[in-house]
Write a protein that holds these residues in place. Sequence first.
Motif, PDB file in Angstrom:
ATOM      1  N   ILE A   9       5.425 -13.060  -1.244  1.00 29.95           N
ATOM      2  CA  ILE A   9       4.455 -11.969  -1.177  1.00 29.95           C
ATOM      3  C   ILE A   9       4.134 -11.725   0.294  1.00 29.95           C
ATOM      4  O   ILE A   9       3.487 -12.555   0.946  1.00 29.95           O
ATOM      5  CB  ILE A   9       3.161 -12.289  -1.962  1.00 29.95           C
ATOM      6  N   LYS A  17      -3.093 -10.627  -0.554  1.00 34.98           N
ATOM      7  CA  LYS A  17      -1.870 -11.393  -0.835  1.00 34.98           C
ATOM      8  C   LYS A  17      -2.194 -12.767  -1.407  1.00 34.98           C
ATOM      9  O   LYS A  17      -1.613 -13.182  -2.400  1.00 34.98           O
ATOM     10  CB  LYS A  17      -1.029 -11.583   0.446  1.00 34.98           C
ATOM     11  N   LEU A  20      -3.587 -12.759  -5.023  1.00 32.34           N
ATOM     12  CA  LEU A  20      -2.540 -12.542  -6.024  1.00 32.34           C
ATOM     13  C   LEU A  20      -1.615 -13.766  -6.115  1.00 32.34           C
ATOM     14  O   LEU A  20      -1.268 -14.210  -7.216  1.00 32.34           O
ATOM     15  CB  LEU A  20      -1.723 -11.281  -5.685  1.00 32.34           C
ATOM     16  N   MET A  24      -0.946 -15.903  -9.475  1.00 30.24           N
ATOM     17  CA  MET A  24       0.409 -15.981 -10.051  1.00 30.24           C
ATOM     18  C   MET A  24       0.844 -17.430 -10.200  1.00 30.24           C
ATOM     19  O   MET A  24       1.383 -17.837 -11.223  1.00 30.24           O
ATOM     20  CB  MET A  24       1.415 -15.256  -9.164  1.00 30.24           C
ATOM     21  N   ASP A 130       2.988 -16.721   0.407  1.00 32.18           N
ATOM     22  CA  ASP A 130       2.599 -15.425   0.982  1.00 32.18           C
ATOM     23  C   ASP A 130       2.588 -15.496   2.503  1.00 32.18           C
ATOM     24  O   ASP A 130       2.469 -16.574   3.087  1.00 32.18           O
ATOM     25  CB  ASP A 130       1.246 -14.950   0.422  1.00 32.18           C
ATOM     26  N   ILE A 146       7.626  -9.348  -3.296  1.00 36.03           N
ATOM     27  CA  ILE A 146       6.599  -8.304  -3.430  1.00 36.03           C
ATOM     28  C   ILE A 146       6.083  -7.989  -2.028  1.00 36.03           C
ATOM     29  O   ILE A 146       5.872  -8.907  -1.222  1.00 36.03           O
ATOM     30  CB  ILE A 146       5.436  -8.786  -4.344  1.00 36.03           C
ATOM     31  N   MET A 148       2.946  -6.109  -0.231  1.00 33.19           N
ATOM     32  CA  MET A 148       1.644  -5.520  -0.562  1.00 33.19           C
ATOM     33  C   MET A 148       1.064  -4.665   0.553  1.00 33.19           C
ATOM     34  O   MET A 148       1.181  -4.970   1.729  1.00 33.19           O
ATOM     35  CB  MET A 148       0.645  -6.632  -0.895  1.00 33.19           C
ATOM     36  N   LEU A 203       3.751  -2.948  -3.682  1.00 30.66           N
ATOM     37  CA  LEU A 203       2.541  -2.986  -4.513  1.00 30.66           C
ATOM     38  C   LEU A 203       1.369  -2.501  -3.658  1.00 30.66           C
ATOM     39  O   LEU A 203       0.912  -3.202  -2.762  1.00 30.66           O
ATOM     40  CB  LEU A 203       2.309  -4.430  -5.019  1.00 30.66           C
ATOM     41  N   GLN A 213      -3.418  -5.689 -10.831  1.00 29.35           N
ATOM     42  CA  GLN A 213      -2.335  -6.103  -9.918  1.00 29.35           C
ATOM     43  C   GLN A 213      -1.647  -7.377 -10.417  1.00 29.35           C
ATOM     44  O   GLN A 213      -0.442  -7.532 -10.278  1.00 29.35           O
ATOM     45  CB  GLN A 213      -2.812  -6.208  -8.471  1.00 29.35           C
ATOM     46  N   ALA A 217       2.332  -7.830 -11.339  1.00 25.28           N
ATOM     47  CA  ALA A 217       3.167  -8.881 -10.752  1.00 25.28           C
ATOM     48  C   ALA A 217       3.770  -9.789 -11.828  1.00 25.28           C
ATOM     49  O   ALA A 217       4.921 -10.206 -11.721  1.00 25.28           O
ATOM     50  CB  ALA A 217       2.341  -9.701  -9.760  1.00 25.28           C
TER      51      ALA A 217
END
Length: 234
Positions: A9, A17, A20, A24, A130, A146, A148, A203, A213, A217
Amino acid sequence: MSRKIIITIDGWSSCGKSTLAKQMAKKLGYVYIDSGAMYRAITLFFLRNHVDWTDTQAVKAALKQINLSFEFNEKSQQSEMVLNDENVEYVIRDLIIAEKVSEVSSIAEVRKFAVKQQQEMGRKKGIVMDGRDIGTTVFPSAELKIFMTADIAVRVERRFKEMFDKNPNVTIEEVKNNLEMRDYIDSNREVSPLRKAADAILLDNTNLTMQEQLDFALKLAKSKKVEPNPMQDV
Ligand code: DC
């Protein structure tokens, strides 16, 4: 047992970031790694030890004295940054660190040092990491990437609220200037600048709730055959 892949991410400062990534990781039973915390811890060490980071030899010598690791805090249920046996998770969130971290993280030796350790942490897969260059440099063949973004005004507001809780003296201008400066340095540095990898999924969470969000994901993860752990609530 869900399939183990690497999820990266990347994105601009303060677009959520880490929020999320943590959610996740929890849902998927993966390990979350905050690569920014590593650059922040290195910056803290340089500042405390008055390292002249314009001097390559001084940087190399200082890096030899740095040991970075993460420890899991049962109470906060989060992994926290440890610098040479000291938990620095909270100190590294200071604006003083935020003001210098982009400069320090643009140094080639510093990046080499951090990237090597990040790659090692991903050897067994099953991680969500991230940062700024995770999908481009650290794990260019990650299975799910991903990228962001969010409007700058929204990012400033979110970061300001977060910082104000810890330090009521912080001003919105300070936060805005810091975000703009970091975005500029992070995306214009020579080594591994912040870029969306060609195969990363964009995203934009300007108008999304945290749940929306996360759903987005997790759907992406599902498309890679990674299923949430049914025992795990967020
Ligand atoms: O994610 P963060 O805001 O804690 O990151 C702090 C700084 O570290 C960020 O401004 C740029 C740098 N960074 C980086 O250069 N590469 C990464 N993979 C992560 C962070």
